[in-house]
Design a protein around this motif. Sequence first.
Motif, PDB file in Angstrom:
ATOM      1  N   ILE A 104     -53.373 -27.849 -11.478  1.00 55.95           N
ATOM      2  CA  ILE A 104     -52.976 -28.354 -10.162  1.00 55.95           C
ATOM      3  C   ILE A 104     -53.621 -29.707  -9.855  1.00 55.95           C
ATOM      4  O   ILE A 104     -53.619 -30.125  -8.704  1.00 55.95           O
ATOM      5  CB  ILE A 104     -53.334 -27.367  -9.030  1.00 55.95           C
ATOM      6  CG1 ILE A 104     -54.829 -27.060  -9.052  1.00 55.95           C
ATOM      7  CG2 ILE A 104     -52.536 -26.088  -9.078  1.00 55.95           C
ATOM      8  CD1 ILE A 104     -55.609 -27.722  -8.007  1.00 55.95           C
ATOM      9  N   GLY A 105     -54.199 -30.341 -10.826  1.00 57.06           N
ATOM     10  CA  GLY A 105     -54.860 -31.617 -10.547  1.00 57.06           C
ATOM     11  C   GLY A 105     -56.365 -31.423 -10.444  1.00 57.06           C
ATOM     12  O   GLY A 105     -56.938 -30.558 -11.113  1.00 57.06           O
ATOM     13  N   GLN A 116     -62.673 -41.868 -12.717  1.00 57.60           N
ATOM     14  CA  GLN A 116     -61.827 -42.985 -12.262  1.00 57.60           C
ATOM     15  C   GLN A 116     -62.576 -44.278 -12.556  1.00 57.60           C
ATOM     16  O   GLN A 116     -63.682 -44.488 -12.052  1.00 57.60           O
ATOM     17  CB  GLN A 116     -61.557 -42.836 -10.776  1.00 57.60           C
ATOM     18  CG  GLN A 116     -60.593 -43.855 -10.227  1.00 57.60           C
ATOM     19  CD  GLN A 116     -60.051 -43.412  -8.869  1.00 57.60           C
ATOM     20  OE1 GLN A 116     -59.343 -42.416  -8.770  1.00 57.60           O
ATOM     21  NE2 GLN A 116     -60.394 -44.127  -7.830  1.00 57.60           N
ATOM     22  N   CYS A 127     -65.261 -36.320 -11.031  1.00 57.12           N
ATOM     23  CA  CYS A 127     -65.499 -34.996 -10.439  1.00 57.12           C
ATOM     24  C   CYS A 127     -65.425 -33.935 -11.519  1.00 57.12           C
ATOM     25  O   CYS A 127     -64.909 -34.174 -12.612  1.00 57.12           O
ATOM     26  CB  CYS A 127     -64.557 -34.699  -9.270  1.00 57.12           C
ATOM     27  SG  CYS A 127     -62.845 -34.459  -9.712  1.00 57.12           S
ATOM     28  N   ARG A 141     -58.257 -37.394 -16.972  1.00 56.63           N
ATOM     29  CA  ARG A 141     -58.554 -35.999 -16.596  1.00 56.63           C
ATOM     30  C   ARG A 141     -58.457 -35.061 -17.789  1.00 56.63           C
ATOM     31  O   ARG A 141     -57.608 -35.248 -18.673  1.00 56.63           O
ATOM     32  CB  ARG A 141     -57.546 -35.477 -15.587  1.00 56.63           C
ATOM     33  CG  ARG A 141     -57.092 -36.413 -14.524  1.00 56.63           C
ATOM     34  CD  ARG A 141     -56.466 -35.576 -13.430  1.00 56.63           C
ATOM     35  NE  ARG A 141     -55.575 -36.333 -12.577  1.00 56.63           N
ATOM     36  CZ  ARG A 141     -55.384 -36.029 -11.293  1.00 56.63           C
ATOM     37  NH1 ARG A 141     -55.998 -35.009 -10.754  1.00 56.63           N
ATOM     38  NH2 ARG A 141     -54.542 -36.741 -10.565  1.00 56.63           N
ATOM     39  N   ASN A 156     -62.489 -35.196 -13.873  1.00 54.08           N
ATOM     40  CA  ASN A 156     -61.939 -36.539 -14.113  1.00 54.08           C
ATOM     41  C   ASN A 156     -62.957 -37.657 -13.923  1.00 54.08           C
ATOM     42  O   ASN A 156     -64.026 -37.441 -13.343  1.00 54.08           O
ATOM     43  CB  ASN A 156     -60.683 -36.788 -13.254  1.00 54.08           C
ATOM     44  CG  ASN A 156     -60.949 -36.972 -11.766  1.00 54.08           C
ATOM     45  OD1 ASN A 156     -61.925 -37.599 -11.356  1.00 54.08           O
ATOM     46  ND2 ASN A 156     -60.062 -36.437 -10.937  1.00 54.08           N
TER      47      ASN A 156
END
Length: 480
Positions: free
Chosen positions: A383-384, A187, A296, A259, A185
Amino acid sequence: MPEFETIRSIIDRKQPLFDDIAHQIWNLAELRFEEKESSKLLSSVLEQEGFEVDYNVAGLSTAFTASYGSGSPVVSFLGEFDALSQLSQKPSISYQDPVFEGESGHGCGHHLLGTGALASAVAVRHYLDKHQLPGTVRFYGCPGEEGGSGKAFMAREGVFDDIDTAITWHPGSYNSLFAFESLANYQVSFRFKGKASHAAASPHLGRSALDAVELMNVGVNYLREHMIDEARVHYAIVNSGGLSPNVVQAEAEVLYLIRAPELSQVNALYKRVQDIAKGAALMTETTFDIHFEKGCSNYVRNHVLEEQMTAAFQAVPAVSYTDEERSYAKAIQASITEEERTGFFKDIEDMLPDDQKNLLDTMKNKDLLEDVIPTTTKKGKNIGSTDVGDVSWIAPTVQCFTTCFTAGTPFHTWQMVTQGASTAAYKGMKQASLVMADTAIRLFESPELISKAKEEHQSKLAGKSYICPIPKGVSPSYVR
Ligand SMILES: Nc1ccc(C(=O)N[C@@H](CCC(=O)O)C(=O)O)cc1
């Protein structure tokens, strides 16, 4: 094969200290990159244990490394300790009741995560001494996982470059390997500037930055239909431009989290989101600038290491719970919706190998799952994201979950905070410490496993190497 009894006796002896450290970190509930006291608590234990500690690692005041031993292999443990904002909650109760309204809380169990990983490092350090095994055990104190990707900042500065493997865990509601990939992802915040004006007397002279934010969000909502299914784009309006409807909002800011399974896909989406921001600015005659906060990488699994961790799980006896712990778990169940519980067991069902789906039948009646759930190498559900992903691009990495919370407890909720201070949670932390220490010792005892894990790692990366998603010059962002 590791002498499990040795590992257990080292950890048993020090468990009261570990529980106390975890509890203190739970109470501190410090937010990302501000975990001053939590970081100090962990590093001071390692100092006392004879580790050589480096502070201020990668220019992050709460990041540290602690090494013991010398030479190779370098087997590392990753520990987190940051809390989440707005989740203050009293310990070990079954209803929502903040300690201090609006304050932070450990809604993702990182007080257990950091302390449990530290306990493994301590156990391995004593084990290496006792058995005169060569190599280095290193603990990474990794700040700011939540919304901060501290490990990616550390990775950007090369902090993980000399490790052979990394081992970590995450508190959860079942025991198993972390058999998932995670999403990469970015941000990024978009700060729009317009022109203030009296919203009734001279609206024609104003240019609303808040309108730009709203139009940008509408644009992105239309983008959703035309992106890959696995991608996720979320936003938070972090500055709505003021509290007065009769003032045209001269500034407004929206924070995006973009993401996708691969960084290249995140990057492509990011370009499209930027175009939408340009469109919104054009429509509203506003301007904007972009502030890249963090990124990340996706998590790369390593089956060679997973096999060792599976064997470690088998060496560690199942946790047994007291009646009191079971009835507390039941009381918490009352606050968990049927949908949350059903979804939780569906996730387990998906994870189980086809010929072992029947294991679910007994699990479904429980609140605290002491079973170890077998996993497969097939791709798990989304799961993210986690910044452990960045480390997994640099060296073979393995992680597990252990049961710290009642079945179906959603992450980032008051239920997770309140249970985080319970005795069952500490039992889960201890189990994770034992599993991770046993896994690490297998690697020290059979370094050829590390070579095999590295071969798999190389073939998974298929010629690519780690590129940090956070550009040089970007510094960590605090919770606003
Ligand atoms: N074993 C886990 C690892 C990470 C998470 C998690 O919730 N991570 C955040 C991280 C977000 C970020 O990258 O900042 C997320 O996905 O929203 C949950 C379980």
